[in-house]
Design an enzyme around this catalytic site. Structure first.
Site, short mmCIF file in Angstrom:
data_model
loop_
_atom_site.label_atom_id
_atom_site.label_comp_id
_atom_site.label_asym_id
_atom_site.label_seq_id
_atom_site.Cartn_x
_atom_site.Cartn_y
_atom_site.Cartn_z
N LYS A 1 20.55 23.16 53.60
CA LYS A 1 19.93 23.60 52.36
C LYS A 1 19.95 22.51 51.29
O LYS A 1 19.05 22.41 50.47
CB LYS A 1 20.62 24.85 51.83
CG LYS A 1 20.27 26.06 52.66
CD LYS A 1 20.65 27.33 51.98
CE LYS A 1 20.29 28.51 52.86
NZ LYS A 1 21.01 29.72 52.57
N LYS B 1 14.97 28.23 63.93
CA LYS B 1 15.24 29.67 63.91
C LYS B 1 14.20 30.38 63.04
O LYS B 1 13.62 29.77 62.13
CB LYS B 1 16.66 29.96 63.44
CG LYS B 1 16.91 29.74 61.98
CD LYS B 1 18.26 30.30 61.55
CE LYS B 1 18.41 30.07 60.05
NZ LYS B 1 19.61 30.53 59.45
N LYS C 1 13.74 33.54 56.61
CA LYS C 1 13.05 34.23 55.51
C LYS C 1 12.08 33.31 54.80
O LYS C 1 11.19 33.75 54.10
CB LYS C 1 14.08 34.74 54.49
CG LYS C 1 14.93 35.90 54.99
CD LYS C 1 15.94 36.35 53.92
CE LYS C 1 17.03 37.23 54.51
NZ LYS C 1 18.39 36.83 54.12
P1 TYM Z 1 21.43 36.07 56.05
O1 TYM Z 1 21.05 36.95 54.92
O2 TYM Z 1 20.86 34.71 56.12
O3 TYM Z 1 21.11 36.77 57.42
C1 TYM Z 1 21.51 38.12 57.65
C2 TYM Z 1 21.90 38.32 59.10
O4 TYM Z 1 20.77 38.03 59.96
C3 TYM Z 1 21.16 37.07 60.94
N1 TYM Z 1 20.00 36.22 61.23
C4 TYM Z 1 19.54 36.00 62.46
N2 TYM Z 1 19.95 36.46 63.66
C5 TYM Z 1 19.24 36.05 64.75
N3 TYM Z 1 18.16 35.23 64.68
C6 TYM Z 1 17.72 34.74 63.49
N4 TYM Z 1 16.65 33.95 63.43
C7 TYM Z 1 18.42 35.13 62.30
N5 TYM Z 1 18.26 34.85 60.99
C8 TYM Z 1 19.24 35.52 60.35
C9 TYM Z 1 22.28 36.29 60.30
O5 TYM Z 1 23.07 35.64 61.26
C10 TYM Z 1 23.02 37.38 59.57
O6 TYM Z 1 23.89 38.07 60.44
N6 TYM Z 1 26.01 34.42 54.84
C11 TYM Z 1 25.27 35.55 55.35
C12 TYM Z 1 25.46 36.81 54.56
C13 TYM Z 1 26.88 37.22 54.37
C14 TYM Z 1 27.75 37.80 55.32
C15 TYM Z 1 28.95 38.05 54.64
C16 TYM Z 1 27.59 38.13 56.66
C17 TYM Z 1 27.58 37.12 53.19
N7 TYM Z 1 28.82 37.63 53.36
C18 TYM Z 1 30.06 38.61 55.30
C19 TYM Z 1 28.70 38.69 57.33
C20 TYM Z 1 29.89 38.94 56.64
C21 TYM Z 1 23.78 35.21 55.35
O7 TYM Z 1 23.34 34.39 54.60
O8 TYM Z 1 23.02 35.99 56.16
#
Ligand code: TYM
Length: 348
Positions: A114, A211, A214
């Site tokens: 990022k 991957k 969003k």
């Molecule tokens: P975020 O918001 O980027 O993504 C949310 C969840 O979706 C999964 N994900 C994917 N899985 C498979 N293929 C993909 N292309 C893909 N893109 C996203 C992510 O792995 C995630 O599980 N840091 C985290 C949010 C967070 C969090 C937490 C998660 C904050 N605190 C505590 C677990 C526990 C994040 O940015 O996810």
């Protein structure tokens, strides 16, 4: 002391939800409700580590809460809430900023991506301080509830390793105080990463080395949860593939990133293994497989999108669910936070 097996996971309201979020995370939240105490959070404080228009932030917060429910998370069984309603997340996040080391943060590949430092960019000075410290807030999200299992996609694995490092260092640094408080073992548990199955890393439909995310420049690369049936079918039809037929077993997908991705999506959506899917489609070309995948995706995703639309139309109902979830989250978090203050030596 025994811990209730507890699950915590969260999604950032920083863009429209897509198939990767659904298959990698949300869908896997549902069965855990039968075996664990489950806490599913909309992590709005994480979202603002990069600029968010406040109206978009609200819209996406409601959209994620709606997606949890539409996918089968029951707000009575699970705790659903948005992070900023439970201020203890910020408080523990700060304490963890003082436990974690700068070097640990600098190694986080998501930060490097990022901040542009992976491609030799010089952006890291210009990004927010919050983006850098983000993983210690994520550790706080989980450990505030002493959660032991975290279902996520593969891209979050490194952050969860760091969560374990923070827990270990806290337990070690404050060993004497933890013991004095009457705890027999460690204060924070070891968190297990739940990231298995064919869809822990859903790839872009246009480039199998990236991957699905969003924020992709190409609209055709990402299937969004709110996409209509025609659009889903169009995106799958236009997905990049090679010219070969499908192999009859998983080993034959090696080195065929796009093919592996589409078969993985099919397997995940149909609750079957990759080998089972290839048992059915092995030897067939894309002209057969893509329409079958489009039909399956529409059949599985459309009812969820319809329910999401119904839910986001009534923010009052979602407000009630989020407020109730936050109250229940606080009941768990507050005694743990009170112990942490004691351990650290904050006078009350
Ligand atoms: P975020 O918001 O980027 O993504 C949310 C969840 O979706 C999964 N994900 C994917 N899985 C498979 N293929 C993909 N292309 C893909 N893109 C996203 C992510 O792995 C995630 O599980 N840091 C985290 C949010 C967070 C969090 C937490 C998660 C904050 N605190 C505590 C677990 C526990 C994040 O940015 O996810």
């Amino acid at each position: 002391m025994t811990f209730t097996p507890r699950v915590f996971s969260g999604i950032k309201p920083s863009g429209d939800l897509h198939l990767g979020n659904y298959l990698g995370a949300i869908r896997r939240f549902v069965p855990l409700q039968d075996t664990h105490e489950t806490i599913y959070c909309v992590v709005d404080m994480h979202a603002i580590t990069v600029w968010q228009d406040p109206e978009d932030l609200k819209r996406w917060t409601y959209e994620i809460a709606a997606a949890y429910i539409a996918a089968g998370v029951d707000p009575k069984k699970s705790i659903i809430f948005n992070q900023s309603q439970v201020m203890e997340h910020a408080e523990l996040g700060w304490i963890f900023n003082c436990v974690a080391r700068v070097g640990w943060m600098s190694r986080m590949t998501q930060f490097k991506d990022k901040a542009g430092t992976n491609e030799g960019g010089e952006n890291s000075e210009a990004v927010s301080l919050g983006l850098y410290a983000y993983p210690s807030l994520m550790a706080a999200d989980i450990l505030l509830y002493k959660a032991t299992a975290v279902p996520v996609g593969e891209d979050q694995k490194q952050h969860l390793e760091l969560t374990r490092d923070i827990a270990k260092k806290f337990n070690h640094d404050y060993k004497k105080q933890v013991k004095a408080l009457g705890f027999k073992g460690d204060f924070f548990p070891v968190t297990e990463t739940l990231a298995t199955g064919p869809a822990v890393r859903v790839k872009s439909l246009k480039d199998g080395s990236k991957k699905m995310s969003k924020s992709d420049a190409s609209d055709l690369s990402t299937i969004y949860m709110m996409d209509g049936a025609d659009l889903i079918a169009k995106k799958i039809k236009r997905a990049t593939t090679d010219a070969d037929a499908l192999p009859s077993e998983a080993a034959g997908l090696a080195g065929r990133l796009e093919a592996e991705n589409l078969v993985g999506i099919y397997a995940s959506l149909s609750n079957r293994s990759v080998d089972e899917v290839l048992g059915e489609f092995g030897g067939q070309g894309w002209g057969v497989f893509k329409p079958a995948l489009a039909d399956l995706a529409v059949a599985k995703l459309s009812p969820i999108a319809d329910e999401m639309k119904r839910l986001v139309a009534d923010r009052g109902e979602l407000d009630t669910i989020l407020r109730d979830g936050a109250e229940r989250a606080r009941v768990i978090a507050q005694p743990i936070m009170a112990d942490v203050r004691n351990i650290v030596g904050f006078v009350r």
